[in-house]
Design an enzyme around this catalytic site. Sequence first.
Site, mmCIF file in Angstrom:
data_model
loop_
_atom_site.group_PDB
_atom_site.id
_atom_site.type_symbol
_atom_site.label_atom_id
_atom_site.label_comp_id
_atom_site.label_asym_id
_atom_site.label_seq_id
_atom_site.Cartn_x
_atom_site.Cartn_y
_atom_site.Cartn_z
ATOM 1 N N THR A 1 0.970 -1.205 -0.246
ATOM 2 C CA THR A 1 -0.304 0.526 -0.039
ATOM 3 C C THR A 1 0.874 1.093 0.426
ATOM 4 O OG1 THR A 1 -2.064 -0.983 1.411
ATOM 5 C CG2 THR A 1 -2.272 0.992 0.578
ATOM 6 N N TYR B 1 6.034 -12.622 3.580
ATOM 7 C CA TYR B 1 4.947 -12.192 2.541
ATOM 8 C C TYR B 1 4.113 -13.385 1.814
ATOM 9 C CZ TYR B 1 1.727 -8.927 0.539
ATOM 10 O OH TYR B 1 0.962 -8.098 -0.093
ATOM 11 N N LYS C 1 3.280 -12.861 7.372
ATOM 12 C CA LYS C 1 1.949 -12.359 6.640
ATOM 13 C C LYS C 1 1.563 -13.169 5.524
ATOM 14 C CE LYS C 1 1.411 -8.382 3.941
ATOM 15 N NZ LYS C 1 1.162 -6.599 3.404
#
Length: 302
Positions: A55, A143, A168
């Site tokens: 993001t 991730y 994640k």
Amino acid sequence: MTTTFETQRAALADVVAIPVTPFAEDGTVDPGTYRALLRRLLDGGITTLTPNGNTGEFYALTPDERRLVTELTVEEAGGRSAILVGVGHDVPTAVASARHARELGAQMVMVHQPVHPYVSQSGWVDYHRAIAEAVPELGVVPYIRNAQLTGARLAELADACPNVIGVKYAVPDASKFAAFARDAGLERFVWVAGLAEPYAPSYFSAGATGFTSGLVNVAPSVSLNMIEALRSGDYPTAMKVWEQIRRFEELRAANGSANNVTVVKEALASLGLCRREVRPPSRPLPESERAEVAAIAAGWSI
């Protein structure tokens, strides 16, 4: 369960905010606005920040800009939050970023998925091991977006690197997540729902205890309401929050998540908090779609 990284583990079992990176009129990173957005998150009750996340347009930032974003985050947080710095690209670049984070006092790094057309499972372990071994003092959070990766590979990595403490997980399949977590060791890691609020209820039911969020930039209280409900096992209330954010997240996820960051920045722009500009390959929202995003943000009574 490890006790070495108790503080870091607790920080992951929460709303893990992914701040946007605002740009000035000339296209450069806007430090003043970035600091203001961070203060808004901190004042809103957010205690875990991930600079250089998706993001935050990680892949559109230069190495110097990523360093700047990390430095600004650590300085502005001033100990008010845990810092989980996004690192990635080639191994030397990721290691340099992780060491920079350590020098600044960050507690953890999140390793973005390897950007390579050919990723073997053993190579995935080697990639993360090289980074984790370079910063043994930091908690390391892979991730995971690769649906082919097995839980046994994560366990193999953690056997070699005990600082790999959380995950994640961002494969959009709650059943696969449940199996992966149990194959890797459900209690061994902190499981963070990496697809944010839309997937948080289903992933919490399967063992997650935290979730990432880009929406939190716009409405910290909404994200906190969801995690409070999930922590207490109040799924009806969590799903009411889910319904509240559904359209916003649908807009972000449309067309292969093409407007994931765009919609968040548009909402912030509608509130007068930052400019709407994003960098290619993202693109600002068309004028015809901006009013709907503004109306959603306004409806959250921020």
